[in-house]
Write a protein that holds these residues in place. Structure first.
Motif, PDB file in Angstrom:
ATOM      1  N   THR A  60      43.556  31.414  46.591  1.00  0.00           N
ATOM      2  CA  THR A  60      44.105  32.962  45.761  1.00  0.00           C
ATOM      3  C   THR A  60      43.163  32.960  44.801  1.00  0.00           C
ATOM      4  OG1 THR A  60      46.386  32.639  46.500  1.00  0.00           O
ATOM      5  CG2 THR A  60      45.948  33.910  44.705  1.00  0.00           C
ATOM      6  N   VAL A  61      43.056  32.059  43.884  1.00  0.00           N
ATOM      7  CA  VAL A  61      42.129  32.065  42.598  1.00  0.00           C
ATOM      8  C   VAL A  61      40.699  32.391  42.930  1.00  0.00           C
ATOM      9  CG1 VAL A  61      41.187  31.032  40.638  1.00  0.00           C
ATOM     10  CG2 VAL A  61      43.428  30.793  41.274  1.00  0.00           C
ATOM     11  N   LEU A  62      40.058  31.915  43.983  1.00  0.00           N
ATOM     12  CA  LEU A  62      38.674  32.128  44.312  1.00  0.00           C
ATOM     13  C   LEU A  62      38.556  33.551  44.888  1.00  0.00           C
ATOM     14  CD1 LEU A  62      37.727  28.516  45.770  1.00  0.00           C
ATOM     15  CD2 LEU A  62      37.002  29.667  43.730  1.00  0.00           C
ATOM     16  N   TYR A  63      39.580  34.128  45.609  1.00  0.00           N
ATOM     17  CA  TYR A  63      39.617  35.069  46.458  1.00  0.00           C
ATOM     18  C   TYR A  63      39.534  36.259  45.568  1.00  0.00           C
ATOM     19  CZ  TYR A  63      41.290  39.203  49.060  1.00  0.00           C
ATOM     20  OH  TYR A  63      41.265  40.398  49.428  1.00  0.00           O
ATOM     21  N   TYR A  64      40.386  36.299  44.404  1.00  0.00           N
ATOM     22  CA  TYR A  64      40.355  37.373  43.202  1.00  0.00           C
ATOM     23  C   TYR A  64      39.240  37.502  42.611  1.00  0.00           C
ATOM     24  CZ  TYR A  64      45.025  39.054  44.130  1.00  0.00           C
ATOM     25  OH  TYR A  64      46.044  39.829  44.675  1.00  0.00           O
ATOM     26  N   ILE A  65      38.733  36.181  42.411  1.00  0.00           N
ATOM     27  CA  ILE A  65      37.254  36.021  41.508  1.00  0.00           C
ATOM     28  C   ILE A  65      36.351  36.917  42.553  1.00  0.00           C
ATOM     29  CG2 ILE A  65      35.388  34.592  40.654  1.00  0.00           C
ATOM     30  CD1 ILE A  65      37.698  32.581  39.824  1.00  0.00           C
ATOM     31  N   ALA A  66      36.409  36.643  43.552  1.00  0.00           N
ATOM     32  CA  ALA A  66      35.375  37.063  44.451  1.00  0.00           C
ATOM     33  C   ALA A  66      35.448  38.497  44.606  1.00  0.00           C
ATOM     34  CB  ALA A  66      35.411  36.513  46.057  1.00  0.00           C
ATOM     35  N   ILE A  67      36.592  39.059  44.722  1.00  0.00           N
ATOM     36  CA  ILE A  67      36.941  40.648  44.856  1.00  0.00           C
ATOM     37  C   ILE A  67      36.375  41.191  43.691  1.00  0.00           C
ATOM     38  CG2 ILE A  67      38.383  40.374  46.891  1.00  0.00           C
ATOM     39  CD1 ILE A  67      40.444  41.172  44.905  1.00  0.00           C
TER      40      ILE A  67
END
Length: 265
Positions: A60-67
């Motif tokens: 979840t953390v990595l996903y939000y950083i990516a977007i």
């Protein structure tokens, strides 16, 4: 009721501040909200503090950083890797976790984190501060109209076992109400934000179509609770329950409205 109203008002204020600033603030808050939602759902399956849960939080953390960084090209590979890592946890620790727990952890990431991220994605669009209101107001208008139409005219049960009070008449009333709201929204958008051809018709479609998944989201959250014999997902919001209790319809409405806006505007 007093507690419910107060906590609801506080939630609206926090939401308004979050959406007003946009950018990193909105992205960060939605990531935080998603993590709490992750925890609530993972707790249902007893893995909120175990390895599958930790993998879900990290994804979840990595996903939000990516977007936030606009790295959309890595999202699909990231999801494939997430599945592989979750399956690796499953087989390397077998039989510590059941297949049901692993599938719940896999679904949790998509059901909560990915779906809620569309609130940020809409806020990040041109005129996003205005357009993001469609998610919340459309959902609330749908709920309100469905309730009153259902009470007045409801005769045919939509899901008699899962939610006896919801009727097909209420569903139609909610969709029509959201569509009418969309017309009003389109007129205001046309007059005060940006002149656009057929704005009332476009936003009527967005409001009406966006209302349907809100009902599915509400029923899906209820079905999971029924299957697992729980009343609420949490107690974070007094009088409302947890994040998933309050955002169950938003989870499904946000991505649908996002793609409607992308293709219709």
């Amino acid at each position: 009721m007093k507690q419910r109203v107060i906590s609801g008002a506080v939630l609206v204020v926090i939401l308004a501040i979050t959406l007003y600033f946009g950018g990193a603030v909105t992205c960060g808050v939605m990531a935080f909200v998603s993590l709490i939602g992750n925890m609530e759902l993972l707790r249902v399956y007893g893995i909120n503090r175990k390895t599958p849960g930790i993998v879900c939080y990290a994804a979840t953390v990595l996903y939000y950083i990516a977007i936030y960084m606009g790295k959309t090209e890595i999202l699909l590979p990231m999801m494939v890797i997430y599945l592989l890592v979750m399956l690796a946890v499953y087989v390397l620790t077998f039989p510590t976790y059941t297949d049901k727990q692993i599938m719940a952890a896999f679904m949790d990431f998509f059901y909560v984190s990915v779906m809620l991220s569309f609130v940020y994605l809409i806020r990040d669009m041109k005129h996003g501060l205005v357009l993001v209101l469609l998610i919340f107001v459309s959902s609330w208008i749908n709920d309100t109209c469905a309730y009153f139409v259902g009470r007045a005219l409801g005769k045919h049960k939509m899901a008699p076992v899962l939610s006896p009070k919801k009727s097909i008449e209420g569903l139609i009333g909610g969709i029509v109400g959201a569509g009418v709201f969309g017309v009003v929204f389109g007129i205001l958008f046309n007059n005060y934000v940006e002149s656009m051809n057929y704005a009332p018709a476009v936003f009527a479609v967005v409001g009406a179509v966006g209302a349907l998944p809100a009902v599915i989201g509400d029923l899906a959250a209820s079905a999971i609770k029924r299957n697992n014999n729980i009343k609420d997902y949490g107690k974070l919001i007094p009088g409302h329950g947890g994040i998933l209790d309050r955002f169950d319809s938003i989870i499904f409405t946000a991505p649908i409205i996002y793609y409607l806006l992308i293709y219709l505007l």
